[in-house]
Design a protein around this motif. Structure first.
Motif, short mmCIF file in Angstrom:
data_model
loop_
_atom_site.label_atom_id
_atom_site.label_comp_id
_atom_site.label_asym_id
_atom_site.label_seq_id
_atom_site.Cartn_x
_atom_site.Cartn_y
_atom_site.Cartn_z
N ILE A 195 0.87 -1.18 0.00
CA ILE A 195 0.00 0.00 0.00
C ILE A 195 0.90 1.22 0.00
N ASN A 196 0.75 2.07 -1.01
CA ASN A 196 1.59 3.27 -1.13
C ASN A 196 0.75 4.54 -0.99
N VAL A 197 1.33 5.56 -0.38
CA VAL A 197 0.68 6.88 -0.36
C VAL A 197 0.66 7.43 -1.78
N LYS A 198 -0.49 7.94 -2.19
CA LYS A 198 -0.58 8.55 -3.52
C LYS A 198 -1.54 9.73 -3.46
N ASN A 199 -1.02 10.93 -3.74
CA ASN A 199 -1.81 12.16 -3.67
C ASN A 199 -2.44 12.28 -2.28
N THR A 200 -3.77 12.38 -2.20
CA THR A 200 -4.43 12.52 -0.90
C THR A 200 -4.96 11.18 -0.39
N GLY A 201 -4.59 10.09 -1.05
CA GLY A 201 -5.07 8.77 -0.64
C GLY A 201 -3.99 7.72 -0.78
N TYR A 202 -4.40 6.54 -1.25
CA TYR A 202 -3.49 5.41 -1.31
C TYR A 202 -3.65 4.65 -2.62
N SER A 203 -2.55 4.06 -3.04
CA SER A 203 -2.54 3.13 -4.16
C SER A 203 -2.36 1.72 -3.60
N ILE A 204 -3.24 0.81 -3.98
CA ILE A 204 -3.13 -0.59 -3.55
C ILE A 204 -2.61 -1.38 -4.73
N LEU A 205 -1.41 -1.93 -4.59
CA LEU A 205 -0.74 -2.63 -5.68
C LEU A 205 -0.85 -4.13 -5.50
N GLY A 206 -1.28 -4.82 -6.56
CA GLY A 206 -1.34 -6.27 -6.54
C GLY A 206 -0.06 -6.89 -7.04
N TYR A 213 -7.21 2.55 -6.30
CA TYR A 213 -6.94 3.72 -5.46
C TYR A 213 -8.07 3.93 -4.46
N ALA A 214 -7.71 4.48 -3.29
CA ALA A 214 -8.71 4.71 -2.25
C ALA A 214 -8.32 5.92 -1.42
N LYS A 215 -9.35 6.60 -0.92
CA LYS A 215 -9.12 7.68 0.03
C LYS A 215 -8.86 7.12 1.43
N PHE A 216 -9.49 5.95 1.72
CA PHE A 216 -9.30 5.28 3.02
C PHE A 216 -9.10 3.79 2.74
N VAL A 217 -8.11 3.20 3.40
CA VAL A 217 -7.85 1.76 3.26
C VAL A 217 -8.01 1.08 4.63
N ARG A 396 -4.16 1.96 14.18
CA ARG A 396 -4.80 3.13 13.56
C ARG A 396 -3.71 4.17 13.28
N THR A 397 -3.54 4.51 12.04
CA THR A 397 -2.50 5.49 11.70
C THR A 397 -3.01 6.92 11.83
N GLY A 398 -4.34 7.12 11.78
CA GLY A 398 -4.90 8.46 11.78
C GLY A 398 -4.75 9.16 10.44
N LYS A 399 -4.31 8.40 9.42
CA LYS A 399 -4.06 8.98 8.10
C LYS A 399 -4.87 8.28 7.00
N GLY A 400 -6.02 7.74 7.39
CA GLY A 400 -6.84 7.05 6.39
C GLY A 400 -6.37 5.65 6.10
N LEU A 401 -5.70 5.03 7.08
CA LEU A 401 -5.17 3.68 6.90
C LEU A 401 -5.21 2.96 8.24
N THR A 402 -5.98 1.88 8.32
CA THR A 402 -6.13 1.12 9.57
C THR A 402 -5.92 -0.36 9.30
#
Length: 448
Positions: A195-206, A213-217, A396-402
């Protein structure tokens, strides 16, 4: 472009229940589940992987009164959902269930425990040896056909909606969610690499190059949650002790669920007997508990001899935590005995000695190894305290990723945890959640 407000990694009952909760009770528009298998709920939530039980704390003797009070509230959400959806005898099943005490020490423990727990569980019954003989004749029948000599008492219920096919329930959650919001999606055969940070959200790579892409993962990936967290730079103070559980089948010797008194020192479930809700006419005995180098069971051993696990655990602190665990003689003997259960010829003969505490007349020819049953449960090791952390663990990261790591009773608490995670998600995304309607429908006692 595969862009979503929320992506849930893991298509077991925990991930599917949150997918349902967000779809039904929030105004979040686009939600996805990614699952590495070709079907949902094929690992820990598979009908083969768990004891198919709502563990509400009434007969789980390792639960304190305080924990049982909390777990009961969580468990009732699952039970109420299934009854509301008329899933009786399809996905949830009614049967008797008891926890037995054998011998004077355990009988005294069960008697005192019952007096406390009857206030937590309305209708909880206490049973004498003669009453147990009527309910569960095989629990009282000795090896010689006469009654077993020890005193036996029990606490439990004549009738309870307590057995669940969590695999089917997972699929039902997704079906209901898709009916509510058809734009939500399920991605199968999507094995998340990182899972990588991308812009204001995250990129989930398979692993095969897929990307969404997601704003919250939200990561509900069982044994794989901690490796994914550490790849993202979180949970670096933790290690993992994967413990694999396996079962044996017998003919239908028990009428309902029969649990024993748990040794409070042991972090693993005591052996119990459960009528299998998927395989008719079979009682399942187990689980055994064996520390393993795998993050999941597999037909292909080397497929899951995980490099991720080595990265998690190749630390001096993890070895010290493991050493602290096995320094206790009772825990060490338990571990060695469970290793011995897996020896050819001798294993079955050792296992039956433990199983005869529940069914004294059990014979060697009555039991067969339940091939393909059982699964790995990730026990979290804290590298700072050098101790095993019991119960559920969340980062809980508090950054949209739990990240959720949920040993038992993860399935029992799935809707309760779904509500907790949904509250965090809607707050982060400035969305809304109909919490009151959720509680009215699934947990009215909390509103009262």
């Amino acid at each position: 472009m595969n862009e979503f407000d929320v992506v849930i990694i893991g298509g077991g009952v925990s991930g599917c229940s949150t997918f349902y909760t967000l779809s039904e009770y929030s105004n979040i528009k686009k939600i996805a589940i990614v699952e590495k298998e070709s079907q949902l709920a094929q690992i820990s939530s598979s009908h083969k992987a768990n004891s198919q039980t709502i563990h509400d704390g009434s007969i789980e003797t390792n639960y304190s009164a305080e924990k049982a009070s909390k777990v009961r509230i969580a468990a009732n959400k699952v039970r109420n959902f299934m009854l509301k959806e008329n899933l009786q005898n399809k996905m949830i099943f009614n049967m008797q269930k008891i926890a037995i005490g054998v011998g004077d020490i355990e009988c005294d423990f069960m008697t005192k425990r019952h007096e406390v727990f009857k206030d937590i569980f309305p209708g909880l019954q206490f049973y004498t040896k003669e009453q147990i003989k009527v309910m569960e004749p095989k629990v009282i029948e000795g090896k010689n056909g006469l009654d077993r000599p020890e005193n036996v008492v029990a606490s439990g219920f004549d009738s309870d909606w307590c057995a669940v096919n969590y695999e089917s329930l997972s699929e039902y959650f997704v079906q209901k969610a898709k009916q509510k919001k058809p734009q939500n999606e399920i991605f199968l055969n999507f094995h998340v690499e990182r899972i990588n940070v991308k812009n204001t959200g995250y990129s989930i790579l398979g692993k095969d190059g897929k990307e969404i892409y997601a704003k919250f993962v939200l990561v509900d990936a069982g044994s794989y949650s901690l490796p994914l967290a550490q790849k993202a730079g979180y949970g670096l103070d933790l290690g993992c002790l994967p413990v694999g559980g396996e079962f044996y089948f017998t003919p239908k010797l028990l009428n309902g669920k029969v649990y024993g008194v748990q040794n409070p020192k042991l972090p693993f479930a005591a052996l119990h007997g459960d009528p299998d809700v998927f395989v008719e006419g079979k009682t399942r005995l187990g689980p055994t508990a064996l520390a393993t180098l795998r993050l999941e069971n597999s037909k292909h051993f080397f497929d899951v001899l995980s490099p991720d696990l080595l990265k998690l655990d190749l630390h001096l602190d993890v070895f010290k935590a493991t050493y602290n665990l096995i320094s206790d003689a009772e825990i060490r003997n338990y571990i060695l005995r469970n290793i011995a259960f897996h020896l050819p010829f001798f294993g079955k003969r050792l296992f039956i000695q433990d199983a005869q505490k529940i069914i004294p007349s059990l014979k060697l020819e009555d039991i067969t190894f339940a091939q393909g049953y059982g699964e790995v449960r990730p026990q979290v090791l804290d590298r700072t305290t050098k101790r095993l952390e019991l119960g559920e663990k969340k980062i809980r990261t508090g950054k949209g990723l739990t990240f959720n790591m949920t040993p038992s009773p993860g399935a029992t608490s799935c809707l309760h945890n779904a509500l907790i995670d949904s509250e965090e998600i809607v707050e982060y995304l400035n969305a809304t959640l109909e919490k009151e309607r959720f509680l009215q429908e699934l947990s009215p006692d909390e509103l009262r």
